[in-house]
Design an enzyme around this catalytic site. Structure first.
Site, PDB file in Angstrom:
ATOM      1  N   LYS A 258      60.670  19.414  70.316  1.00 26.85           N
ATOM      2  CA  LYS A 258      59.413  19.056  70.983  1.00 26.85           C
ATOM      3  C   LYS A 258      58.261  19.835  70.357  1.00 26.85           C
ATOM      4  O   LYS A 258      58.272  21.054  70.325  1.00 26.85           O
ATOM      5  CB  LYS A 258      59.507  19.373  72.485  1.00 26.85           C
ATOM      6  N   LYS A 270      46.875  20.732  84.075  1.00 27.87           N
ATOM      7  CA  LYS A 270      47.531  21.941  84.593  1.00 27.87           C
ATOM      8  C   LYS A 270      46.485  22.867  85.202  1.00 27.87           C
ATOM      9  O   LYS A 270      45.388  23.003  84.660  1.00 27.87           O
ATOM     10  CB  LYS A 270      48.248  22.674  83.446  1.00 27.87           C
ATOM     11  N   ARG A 344      59.201  14.621  77.360  1.00 29.74           N
ATOM     12  CA  ARG A 344      60.276  13.622  77.356  1.00 29.74           C
ATOM     13  C   ARG A 344      59.817  12.317  76.707  1.00 29.74           C
ATOM     14  O   ARG A 344      60.629  11.567  76.176  1.00 29.74           O
ATOM     15  CB  ARG A 344      60.785  13.411  78.784  1.00 29.74           C
TER      16      ARG A 344
HETATM   17  N1  BES Z   1      55.528  22.026  78.878  1.00 27.32           N
HETATM   18  C1  BES Z   1      55.868  21.846  80.242  1.00 27.32           C
HETATM   19  C2  BES Z   1      57.085  22.652  80.671  1.00 27.32           C
HETATM   20  C3  BES Z   1      56.962  24.149  80.629  1.00 27.32           C
HETATM   21  C4  BES Z   1      56.713  24.860  81.784  1.00 27.32           C
HETATM   22  C5  BES Z   1      57.169  24.846  79.456  1.00 27.32           C
HETATM   23  C6  BES Z   1      56.639  26.240  81.748  1.00 27.32           C
HETATM   24  C7  BES Z   1      57.078  26.222  79.425  1.00 27.32           C
HETATM   25  C8  BES Z   1      56.834  26.924  80.560  1.00 27.32           C
HETATM   26  C9  BES Z   1      56.178  20.373  80.515  1.00 27.32           C
HETATM   27  O1  BES Z   1      55.549  19.454  79.693  1.00 27.32           O
HETATM   28  C10 BES Z   1      55.728  20.083  81.903  1.00 27.32           C
HETATM   29  O2  BES Z   1      54.565  20.179  82.159  1.00 27.32           O
HETATM   30  N2  BES Z   1      56.670  19.731  82.765  1.00 27.32           N
HETATM   31  C11 BES Z   1      56.385  19.449  84.135  1.00 27.32           C
HETATM   32  C12 BES Z   1      57.161  18.219  84.528  1.00 27.32           C
HETATM   33  C13 BES Z   1      56.744  17.631  85.842  1.00 27.32           C
HETATM   34  C14 BES Z   1      55.353  17.037  85.750  1.00 27.32           C
HETATM   35  C15 BES Z   1      57.733  16.549  86.226  1.00 27.32           C
HETATM   36  C16 BES Z   1      56.828  20.667  84.954  1.00 27.32           C
HETATM   37  O3  BES Z   1      57.800  21.316  84.595  1.00 27.32           O
HETATM   38  O4  BES Z   1      56.158  20.974  85.940  1.00 27.32           O
HETATM   39 ZN    ZN Z   2      55.025  20.166  77.797  1.00 24.09          ZN
HETATM   40 ZN    ZN Z   3      53.600  18.926  80.399  1.00 20.33          ZN
END
Ligand code: BES
Ligand code: ZN
Ligand code: ZN
Length: 490
Positions: A258, A270, A344
């Site tokens: 990724k 975020k 994903r």
């Molecule tokens: N890049 C983030 C995941 C992440 C979180 C990486 C903390 C490193 C540290 C990913 O793209 C993301 O934002 N995932 C969301 C998914 C949700 C929206 C279903 C998450 O984990 O909150």
């Molecule tokens: Zn991400």
């Molecule tokens: Zn994300």
């Protein structure tokens, strides 16, 4: 950088000599070393606990300026990881204002059965190399700098064929530091184009073929999921393909990483507290890129292809929206439930492209995919998802060997219902937050067909807030050493 010396203590000239020490037994045969260790006996403030360091300056009769005794704890509990950490910690301790030098004494007796002297040397070399690195490009002044020379004092080194051990460790550990540097670069210095350029350069230097696909080609290939994520950024998406293809190789291993160079979350922006570190969201791509480079340098006989989708997940008038439906490269349609579940989406297109194009024997992806995985396993252990038992077992063995820890997680068939969409073939998120790491992995599983596949969620261990024994604060390069071990196994 790593060298051997078979000099004995009385002749040895160096700035710092590191001597590992157990609480209960002496790990060296050489009489002068044993005598030196005796000197620590009466010191009540030092007990050789794991992690403890003791300095002894200008020891009498020796030509070394300083001895650093590095505590290892009990010899009964001694592991390769214990040696890695002790070596790493001592090296960092030896840094000062000028590029200095150190010699590490490698234990040669009283080691537990699982820790043969060759393995002890490899572990110490790895810890030392990894600790002796930092990204200085953005500092105008540095107080301490890496050592310019690290030697390993091994009894009878001349007569034993130990050079290849050091050479191998050096290639692998360099891969880890490469990945760390890429992860530590700020997002404004690693737009998809820039990151692709950096990784390609390292790859080509190692003899790996690097091919870059730009947005026009991605459109032609109909990578609708990857393009949707990239739409909100003024830096267009790319896909970098790294191909280590030795002559007469038959089977192919594909690694997918990724490569979100910054994850603002998209329109599902975020919040403060979550957004700051999101330059690290390309750690999967960094690990895969560095692993393919290392594969070439190690002269691996197998073909290894790295597939690195790179995008920036941003907010703009052109950004994709919650509720949008996109058509992935596989032809399956995806309803966007949340633009922050972008990893994903880019992996979906990368995985199905790789399966179709390379027909690999195994495909493995590394991704900082979910916060949920960090909730489940903390920030030092990755989540491993694979329905292929032999592949999973090999990964767990590599994990054990390298101490890049992975924990096997389930892929329950019935949870797939959580991804149902009223309009499209699937949604990119489930209805709630529970089981988020599993739901993400199940989403990916729909893009690999029958190819034996493993997904490693490295959202936790890709990055460390606090320095560890041989890992400074920042990107950890997690996955490179694991993949190097695994590539040789598979
Ligand atoms: N890049 C983030 C995941 C992440 C979180 C990486 C903390 C490193 C540290 C990913 O793209 C993301 O934002 N995932 C969301 C998914 C949700 C929206 C279903 C998450 O984990 O909150
Ligand atoms: Zn991400
Ligand atoms: Zn994300």
């Amino acid at each position: 950088m790593l060298k051997l010396t078979s000099q004995r203590l009385p002749q040895l000239k160096t700035e710092t000599l590191v001597v590992p020490l157990c609480e209960d037994r002496v790990l060296f045969r050489e009489a002068s070393l044993v005598r030196l260790i005796e000197k620590t006996k009466g010191i009540r403030t030092f007990t050789a606990r794991a992690g403890e360091l003791l300095d002894l300056y200008q020891p009498e009769g020796l030509q070394t300026q300083r001895i650093v005794f590095a505590g290892l704890g009990s010899s009964l509990d001694l592991t390769a990881e214990g040696l890695r950490q002790a070596a790493g910690k001592s090296i960092r301790h030896a840094w000062h204002a000028q590029p200095g030098q150190a010699v590490l004494a490698v234990p040669d007796t009283n080691l537990p059965d699982v820790l043969r002297p060759e393995r002890a040397l490899a572990a110490m070399a790895e810890g030392a190399y990894l600790a002796n690195h930092t990204l200085t490009a953005y500092k105008s002044v540095t107080k301490t700098v890496p050592l310019k020379s690290i030697r390993f004092m091994v009894a009878g080194a001349k007569d034993r064929n130990l050079r290849p051990i050091l050479a191998r460790i050096e290639k692998i550990a360099r891969g880890t530091t490469l990945a760390r540097d890429w992860v530590n670069l700020p997002a404004n210095a690693k737009t998809p184009r820039e990151l692709a350029r950096l990784i390609s350069r390292a790859a080509r230097q190692a003899g790996v073929t690097a091919t870059l696909m730009d947005a026009t080609q991605l459109k032609r290939l109909k990578m609708g999921a990857l393009l949707a994520v990239g739409a909100g950024s003024s830096h267009p998406p790319k896909m970098l393909i790294l191909d280590h293809k030795p002559p007469r190789s038959r089977e192919t291993l594909v690694l997918v990483g990724k490569g979100v160079t910054f994850d603002a979350g998209g329109l599902n922006l975020k919040p403060t507290g979550s957004i700051e570190m999101m330059k690290i969201d390309m750690a999967g791509a960094a690990a895969v890129g560095a692993a393919v480079v290392a594969a070439a340098e190690l002269g691996l006989k197998k073909r290894v292809v790295g597939v690195l989708p790179m995008v920036e997940n941003m907010v703009s008038g052109a950004a994709f929206r919650p509720g949008d439906i996109v058509r992935s490269y596989s032809g399956q349609t995806i309803e966007i439930g949340n633009t922050d579940a972008e990893g994903r989406l880019i992996l979906a297109d990368a995985l199905s492209y790789a399966v179709k194009r390379y027909k690999p024997k195994h495909i493995i992806d590394l991704a900082t995919l979910t916060g949920a995985c960090v909730v489940a396993l903390g920030d030092r252990i990755a989540g491993l998802f694979s329905a292929d038992a032999p592949l999973r077992d090999q990964i767990l063995q590599s994990s054990e060997e390298t101490h890049e820890r992975c924990w096997s997680m389930p892929l329950p068939e019935d949870y797939k219902d959580l991804l149902k969409s009223d309009l499209a073939d699937m949604r990119n998120i489930g209805p709630g937050r529970w089981g988020g790491a599993i739901v993400a992995a199940l989403f990916l599983s729909r893009f690999v067909g029958d190819t034996p596949w493993a997904h490693i969620d490295i959202a936790g261990p890709a990055y460390t807030k606090k320095a560890q024994a041989y890992t400074e604060a920042g990107g950890t390069g997690f996955g490179v050493r694991l993949l190097c071990d695994l590539m040789e196994r598979l």
